[in-house]
Design an enzyme around this catalytic site. Structure first.
Site, PDB file in Angstrom:
ATOM      1  N   GLU A  66       0.811  -1.218   0.000  1.00 29.84           N
ATOM      2  CA  GLU A  66       0.000   0.000   0.000  1.00 29.84           C
ATOM      3  C   GLU A  66       0.848   1.274   0.000  1.00 29.84           C
ATOM      4  OE1 GLU A  66      -3.769   1.368   2.378  1.00 29.84           O
ATOM      5  OE2 GLU A  66      -2.094   1.318   3.767  1.00 29.84           O
ATOM      6  N   ASP A  67       2.059   1.168   0.558  1.00 32.28           N
ATOM      7  CA  ASP A  67       2.842   2.396   0.750  1.00 32.28           C
ATOM      8  C   ASP A  67       3.478   2.950  -0.512  1.00 32.28           C
ATOM      9  OD1 ASP A  67       2.421   2.799   3.493  1.00 32.28           O
ATOM     10  OD2 ASP A  67       3.710   1.095   3.913  1.00 32.28           O
ATOM     11  N   ARG A  86      13.170   1.785   2.617  1.00 34.40           N
ATOM     12  CA  ARG A  86      12.133   1.530   1.604  1.00 34.40           C
ATOM     13  C   ARG A  86      12.328   2.397   0.359  1.00 34.40           C
ATOM     14  NH1 ARG A  86       6.313   0.264   4.049  1.00 34.40           N
ATOM     15  NH2 ARG A  86       6.281  -0.771   2.004  1.00 34.40           N
ATOM     16  N   HIS A 164       1.463   5.942  10.550  1.00 35.05           N
ATOM     17  CA  HIS A 164       0.775   6.423   9.356  1.00 35.05           C
ATOM     18  C   HIS A 164      -0.621   6.938   9.740  1.00 35.05           C
ATOM     19  CE1 HIS A 164       3.298   3.489   6.742  1.00 35.05           C
ATOM     20  NE2 HIS A 164       3.637   4.704   6.380  1.00 35.05           N
ATOM     21  N   CYS A 251      -2.189  -1.993   4.969  1.00 32.62           N
ATOM     22  CA  CYS A 251      -0.823  -1.939   4.425  1.00 32.62           C
ATOM     23  C   CYS A 251      -0.551  -3.062   3.431  1.00 32.62           C
ATOM     24  CB  CYS A 251       0.209  -2.064   5.544  1.00 32.62           C
ATOM     25  SG  CYS A 251      -0.157  -1.118   7.002  1.00 32.62           S
TER      26      CYS A 251
HETATM   27  N1  GLY Z   1       7.182  -2.081   8.677  1.00 33.14           N
HETATM   28  C1  GLY Z   1       6.369  -1.297   7.824  1.00 33.14           C
HETATM   29  C2  GLY Z   1       6.893   0.064   7.678  1.00 33.14           C
HETATM   30  O1  GLY Z   1       7.464   0.567   8.628  1.00 33.14           O
HETATM   31  O2  GLY Z   1       6.788   0.696   6.658  1.00 33.14           O
END
Ligand code: GLY
Length: 256
Positions: A66-67, A86, A164, A251
């Site tokens: 989702e992010d 990420r 979030h 997520c």
């Molecule tokens: N562990 C998921 C995040 O922190 O994006």
């Protein structure tokens, strides 16, 4: 109504994903895989077509798909994650998004702007965006400018407590909103029919509406009852291993 859902199977190195709750222990990978299958089955029972992306070993948090993108009926917005580990993960979804959206309807958040999809809550044609540790003002400004191009709107939500935005709030359509913690009395949400999730069940405020049903994490009986009392059919899915990585039901998928 959602027609499609994209998920990504967790990789073995999910156990090294980001967490703010190391006291919960490392995820059990085999159990996480089973829970992921159950999650997919729950989504399918809501009438959506589920596309399952291959394991991506390069990014421990890549199952939290989702992010890295925000998808809606008019466009797709590839994000720019704020979490260091990420960064770049968003590039790994672009080819898949191109199967659903023409290239001229795919937009991008660019550095120094950061934005993660977990901070975006869609309410009809309006998008609330949490100003969090992962999503900055520049990212939100770019996001709102993109929305404007498609005659959609967005607004920044001030927040302090949660990872979030959708860690603490979930839109269930029909003006119904699950709220917990700092969002219970948040001025931006005062006009919704707020369904309050108690602090001891805060994790359940990350439930998801999928085509009139609501998928709720296992083990949160008060939250489940409140959602049922609001008139929804509830499907319960255990996500205990994802909770250990600050991850919840929203997520784990892109719903569009
Ligand atoms: N562990 C998921 C995040 O922190 O994006």
């Amino acid at each position: 109504m959602f027609k499609n859902v994209i998920v990504r199977k967790p990789s073995k190195n999910m156990v090294d994903g980001i967490t703010s709750a190391p006291e919960l222990g490392k995820p059990d990978f085999e159990l996480a895989l089973k829970q992921h299958e159950n999650y997919i089955n729950a989504l399918k029972s809501c009438g959506v077509k589920v596309t399952k992306l291959d394991v991506n070993d390069r990014y421990p948090d890549s199952c939290f798909v989702e992010d890295v993108a925000v998808l809606n009926r008019k466009c797709a917005i590839i994000t720019n994650p704020g979490a260091e580990s990420r960064k770049g993960e968003e590039k790994e979804i672009i080819d898949e998004i191109k199967k659903f959206y023409p290239e001229d309807k795919i937009e991008y958040i660019k550095a120094p702007g950061t934005l993660e999809g977990g901070d975006v809550m869609m309410v009809g044609d309006h998008f609330y965006v949490g100003l969090s540790d992962r999503t900055n003002q520049d990212g939100i400004d770019q996001f709102i400018k993109i929305l404007d191009k498609y005659k959609l709107t967005g607004s920044a939500v001030e927040m302090k407590e949660f990872l979030h935005l959708k860690t603490g709030v979930a839109y269930l359509e029909n003006n119904n909103l699950l709220v917990s913690g700092e969002f219970i009395e948040h001025p931006d949400f005062k006009d919704f029919n707020r369904i309050i999730i108690d602090d001891d069940e805060q994790y359940a405020s990350n439930s998801i509406w999928v085509n009139e049903k609501v998928i709720v994490p296992e083990g949160y009986e008060k939250a489940k009852k409140s959602i049922e009392d609001a008139g929804y059919e509830v499907i319960v899915v255990d996500t205990s291993e994802y909770r250990k990585l600050d991850g919840g039901l929203s997520c784990l998928s892109l719903r569009f």
